[in-house]
Design a protein around this motif. Sequence first.
Motif, PDB file in Angstrom:
ATOM      1  N   ASP A   1      56.540  35.577  37.176  1.00 46.32           N
ATOM      2  CA  ASP A   1      55.657  36.123  36.141  1.00 46.32           C
ATOM      3  C   ASP A   1      54.231  36.361  36.611  1.00 46.32           C
ATOM      4  OD1 ASP A   1      57.660  36.234  34.200  1.00 46.32           O
ATOM      5  OD2 ASP A   1      57.341  34.145  33.626  1.00 46.32           O
ATOM      6  N   GLU A   2      54.024  36.486  37.912  1.00 48.15           N
ATOM      7  CA  GLU A   2      52.707  36.781  38.460  1.00 48.15           C
ATOM      8  C   GLU A   2      52.820  37.851  39.535  1.00 48.15           C
ATOM      9  OE1 GLU A   2      49.603  33.146  38.413  1.00 48.15           O
ATOM     10  OE2 GLU A   2      51.301  32.856  39.753  1.00 48.15           O
ATOM     11  N   LEU A   3      51.721  38.560  39.712  1.00 46.37           N
ATOM     12  CA  LEU A   3      51.633  39.502  40.823  1.00 46.37           C
ATOM     13  C   LEU A   3      51.058  38.768  42.024  1.00 46.37           C
ATOM     14  CD1 LEU A   3      50.129  42.657  39.051  1.00 46.37           C
ATOM     15  CD2 LEU A   3      52.520  42.234  39.630  1.00 46.37           C
ATOM     16  N   GLU A   4      51.673  38.974  43.161  1.00 46.35           N
ATOM     17  CA  GLU A   4      51.175  38.361  44.392  1.00 46.35           C
ATOM     18  C   GLU A   4      50.770  39.459  45.362  1.00 46.35           C
ATOM     19  OE1 GLU A   4      52.783  34.597  46.230  1.00 46.35           O
ATOM     20  OE2 GLU A   4      53.468  36.050  47.737  1.00 46.35           O
ATOM     21  N   ILE A   5      49.478  39.492  45.681  1.00 50.75           N
ATOM     22  CA  ILE A   5      48.935  40.485  46.601  1.00 50.75           C
ATOM     23  C   ILE A   5      48.814  39.842  47.977  1.00 50.75           C
ATOM     24  CG2 ILE A   5      47.019  42.040  47.084  1.00 50.75           C
ATOM     25  CD1 ILE A   5      46.293  41.885  44.113  1.00 50.75           C
ATOM     26  N   THR A   6      49.560  40.362  48.932  1.00 50.39           N
ATOM     27  CA  THR A   6      49.504  39.847  50.295  1.00 50.39           C
ATOM     28  C   THR A   6      48.497  40.667  51.099  1.00 50.39           C
ATOM     29  OG1 THR A   6      51.823  39.171  50.196  1.00 50.39           O
ATOM     30  CG2 THR A   6      50.820  39.338  52.379  1.00 50.39           C
ATOM     31  N   LEU A   7      47.481  39.986  51.586  1.00 48.44           N
ATOM     32  CA  LEU A   7      46.438  40.625  52.380  1.00 48.44           C
ATOM     33  C   LEU A   7      46.679  40.370  53.863  1.00 48.44           C
ATOM     34  CD1 LEU A   7      43.352  39.534  50.231  1.00 48.44           C
ATOM     35  CD2 LEU A   7      44.614  41.698  50.111  1.00 48.44           C
ATOM     36  N   LYS A   8      45.894  41.010  54.673  1.00 51.89           N
ATOM     37  CA  LYS A   8      45.982  40.765  56.114  1.00 51.89           C
ATOM     38  C   LYS A   8      45.679  39.301  56.405  1.00 51.89           C
ATOM     39  CE  LYS A   8      44.099  42.361  60.527  1.00 51.89           C
ATOM     40  NZ  LYS A   8      43.103  43.268  61.189  1.00 51.89           N
ATOM     41  N   ASP A   9      44.774  38.725  55.604  1.00 52.06           N
ATOM     42  CA  ASP A   9      44.413  37.322  55.769  1.00 52.06           C
ATOM     43  C   ASP A   9      44.512  36.618  54.421  1.00 52.06           C
ATOM     44  OD1 ASP A   9      43.650  37.636  58.557  1.00 52.06           O
ATOM     45  OD2 ASP A   9      41.881  38.684  57.789  1.00 52.06           O
ATOM     46  N   GLY A  10      45.697  36.177  54.056  1.00 51.68           N
ATOM     47  CA  GLY A  10      45.845  35.395  52.835  1.00 51.68           C
ATOM     48  C   GLY A  10      46.570  36.114  51.713  1.00 51.68           C
ATOM     49  N   ARG A  11      46.669  35.417  50.580  1.00 48.30           N
ATOM     50  CA  ARG A  11      47.356  35.942  49.408  1.00 48.30           C
ATOM     51  C   ARG A  11      46.507  35.719  48.162  1.00 48.30           C
ATOM     52  NH1 ARG A  11      53.042  36.355  50.520  1.00 48.30           N
ATOM     53  NH2 ARG A  11      53.519  35.527  52.603  1.00 48.30           N
ATOM     54  N   VAL A  12      46.677  36.594  47.177  1.00 50.00           N
ATOM     55  CA  VAL A  12      45.967  36.474  45.906  1.00 50.00           C
ATOM     56  C   VAL A  12      46.982  36.633  44.780  1.00 50.00           C
ATOM     57  CG1 VAL A  12      44.245  37.497  44.373  1.00 50.00           C
ATOM     58  CG2 VAL A  12      43.813  37.389  46.840  1.00 50.00           C
ATOM     59  N   LYS A  13      46.961  35.683  43.836  1.00 52.74           N
ATOM     60  CA  LYS A  13      47.840  35.774  42.673  1.00 52.74           C
ATOM     61  C   LYS A  13      47.029  36.223  41.466  1.00 52.74           C
ATOM     62  CE  LYS A  13      51.304  32.403  44.123  1.00 52.74           C
ATOM     63  NZ  LYS A  13      52.059  31.167  43.752  1.00 52.74           N
ATOM     64  N   THR A  14      47.603  37.130  40.692  1.00 53.32           N
ATOM     65  CA  THR A  14      46.891  37.690  39.546  1.00 53.32           C
ATOM     66  C   THR A  14      47.888  38.132  38.489  1.00 53.32           C
ATOM     67  OG1 THR A  14      45.154  39.264  38.931  1.00 53.32           O
ATOM     68  CG2 THR A  14      46.846  40.054  40.423  1.00 53.32           C
ATOM     69  N   ASP A  15      47.388  38.430  37.289  1.00 55.12           N
ATOM     70  CA  ASP A  15      48.252  38.900  36.205  1.00 55.12           C
ATOM     71  C   ASP A  15      48.290  40.411  36.101  1.00 55.12           C
ATOM     72  OD1 ASP A  15      48.927  36.277  35.269  1.00 55.12           O
ATOM     73  OD2 ASP A  15      46.948  36.153  34.321  1.00 55.12           O
ATOM     74  N   HIS A  16      47.198  41.056  36.526  1.00 52.19           N
ATOM     75  CA  HIS A  16      47.105  42.505  36.348  1.00 52.19           C
ATOM     76  C   HIS A  16      46.245  43.095  37.459  1.00 52.19           C
ATOM     77  CE1 HIS A  16      47.720  45.987  33.678  1.00 52.19           C
ATOM     78  NE2 HIS A  16      46.552  46.405  34.124  1.00 52.19           N
ATOM     79  N   ILE A  17      46.584  44.330  37.859  1.00 55.15           N
ATOM     80  CA  ILE A  17      45.843  45.031  38.909  1.00 55.15           C
ATOM     81  C   ILE A  17      45.236  46.308  38.334  1.00 55.15           C
ATOM     82  CG2 ILE A  17      46.066  46.369  41.045  1.00 55.15           C
ATOM     83  CD1 ILE A  17      48.203  44.422  41.954  1.00 55.15           C
ATOM     84  N   VAL A  18      43.988  46.571  38.690  1.00 54.00           N
ATOM     85  CA  VAL A  18      43.373  47.865  38.435  1.00 54.00           C
ATOM     86  C   VAL A  18      43.201  48.538  39.786  1.00 54.00           C
ATOM     87  CG1 VAL A  18      41.387  49.119  37.536  1.00 54.00           C
ATOM     88  CG2 VAL A  18      42.157  47.030  36.399  1.00 54.00           C
ATOM     89  N   SER A  19      43.904  49.641  40.000  1.00 53.67           N
ATOM     90  CA  SER A  19      43.819  50.359  41.262  1.00 53.67           C
ATOM     91  C   SER A  19      42.766  51.450  41.131  1.00 53.67           C
ATOM     92  CB  SER A  19      45.184  50.973  41.616  1.00 53.67           C
ATOM     93  OG  SER A  19      45.129  51.635  42.857  1.00 53.67           O
ATOM     94  N   ALA A  20      41.613  51.236  41.763  1.00 56.98           N
ATOM     95  CA  ALA A  20      40.493  52.184  41.693  1.00 56.98           C
ATOM     96  C   ALA A  20      40.185  52.651  43.107  1.00 56.98           C
ATOM     97  CB  ALA A  20      39.277  51.517  41.054  1.00 56.98           C
ATOM     98  N   VAL A  21      41.097  53.438  43.675  1.00 58.72           N
ATOM     99  CA  VAL A  21      41.000  53.796  45.085  1.00 58.72           C
ATOM    100  C   VAL A  21      40.843  55.299  45.299  1.00 58.72           C
ATOM    101  CG1 VAL A  21      42.253  51.778  45.882  1.00 58.72           C
ATOM    102  CG2 VAL A  21      43.533  53.836  45.276  1.00 58.72           C
TER     103      VAL A  21
END
Length: 615
Positions: free
Chosen positions: A383-403
């Motif tokens: 029930d969470e979003l997991e963002i895998t980065l080059k260095d580490g991970r971030v867990k969040t509920d919602h993403i805003v993609s402003a790219v």
Amino acid sequence: MLKCRTAWNKLAPLARSSSTVCRRNVRGTGLTNGRTPICVPATHMSSGAGGGGGGGGWDNTIYAVLVGAACVGGMTLTYKTLKEDQRRYEERIAEIASRPHRQEALTSSEPAGDDVKVLKEENVKNSKPSSATFPSHVPYLLIGGGTASFAAARSIRARDPNAKVLIVTEEPDLPYMRPPLSKELWFSDDSSVTETLRFKQWNGKERSIYFQPPSFYIKAEELGSSENGGVAVLTGRKVVHMDVRGNKIKMDDGSEISYDKCLIATGGIPRNLQVIERAGEEVMKRTTLFRKIEDFKALDKVSRNVKSITIIGGGFLGSELACALGRKSSEFGLEVVQMFPEKGNMGKVLPEYLSNWTTERVKREGVKIISEALVKSVSFIDDELEITLKDGRVKTDHIVSAVGLEPNVDLAKSAGLEVDSDFGGYRVNAELQARSNIWVAGDAACFYDIRLGRRRVEHHDHAVVSGRLAGENMTGTSKPYWHQSMFWSDLGPDVGYEAIGIVDSSLPTVGVFAKATAKDTPKAAAEQSGTGIRSESETEDTATSPVASTSPATVVEHKDDYGKGVIFYLRDKVVVGIVLWNVFNRMPVARKIIKDGEEHADLNEVAKLFNIHED
């Protein structure tokens, strides 16, 4: 970290005087005609503006590389690539449209008082018109219902009072301004702001997000018979084919409209990260691509019902939304994270030292910043979003993609119009013409600037300026693009800047700063001027003989105190861009400096023209 630009940055020593702090930022650029060599990884994140200050700068780099590569194989491959990209965006838009708030967007937009009921009825009626509800031929046809189209319609009517103008838009709403969607609307004290869509400008005056109430427009079915002409809007309609030789367009319901003159102002579509697009339905459901009224409503609702929101992108839109949500974080118990590949906020626009300073200001708004972040993957786990980065991970509920923004060039193939391989968008001349009776304005136009060369700009004021110019030229004036549009960004009511020309952090820059006072904020400037300078296009007045300030100098107490100042962007020793940092109502001066195109031996002296040392 994989860097997206080959340019390097080197800060020269400070040039100090008793009255100024001068920062010089020098980068080896390898520029040719204002273009920057780039290296774009598969998961490159480009920062950009949606409604805010909207777009411009280098947010089109992915698109430029994509189209440039396609051109190697010929135009057929170009169009094929464009259509494949567009198909993905159409699928994404279809998914967004299926969300529960879609129907609310059709019925809850209230521009003003007694017009509320009328607008609701018009939106429902016009959302699926039959061939009997609009004329089969119009003198002026405007494709797209955004700022550029509205500016063109107003310009056409000003020169031809009896003109009959038809605007066709995919959105369910009448023409409205996008900047407040990421700025003032978020700072409203009105709990029903998502329904009223009314906001207070920094000067305290209230207004609607809509340019005009429904009563301003004529009904589409009455346009043909109206003796005095008028402007009509067909909402919820998409133009899918354009017959240039036959001077007609076909809409998604199969109906056709012929025209005498046509404007393409289709704007753009928010770009997304490929790793998010490939992540699956559950991730896409929890991702917002911010551009329209319905996106504002949806994100406002999300912010009240989740514990964490992560904004990907460090450009205008990402930074504005980060500050807006950050200020609400304590009220809602919301964690706000902003991540981007650059070293600091707006790193593609501001010189590094000012970008770093701005990042610290955003942190003070309650935002957790993760810089130099390269997203490798996104997944939905427990029930969470997991963002895998080059260095580490971030867990969040919602993403805003402003790219960034992809210019909407859907009609290029059927119309036989050229898409610019470097900047994207429809390629037009200095008069914004693509063909003898077809003009392009706004985000979708790649135009020839008679001062700065070929450009494509994604900002509100450019939409106003280019739309107005296109409208005038559609009535026969044949004016070239000469008025430099400005753009702005506010990080809340206390920090803001206005900019003009080519502002790219890879260019050499010279910054001259002074200590700020309480009146050097967007809010204070708006209150003093009595106008909503942060939400409306400034006038075309130009400075003819600016006078430097003779006020006593204000000494900067700390070397990193960038309270207010002027940043000059140079190309071949000539100023091609200017950022006014917490300096307001001086845009005519900046416009004249760029228009003159002269070399300046001492930019400290030029900075005095902006009176930055006035108390």
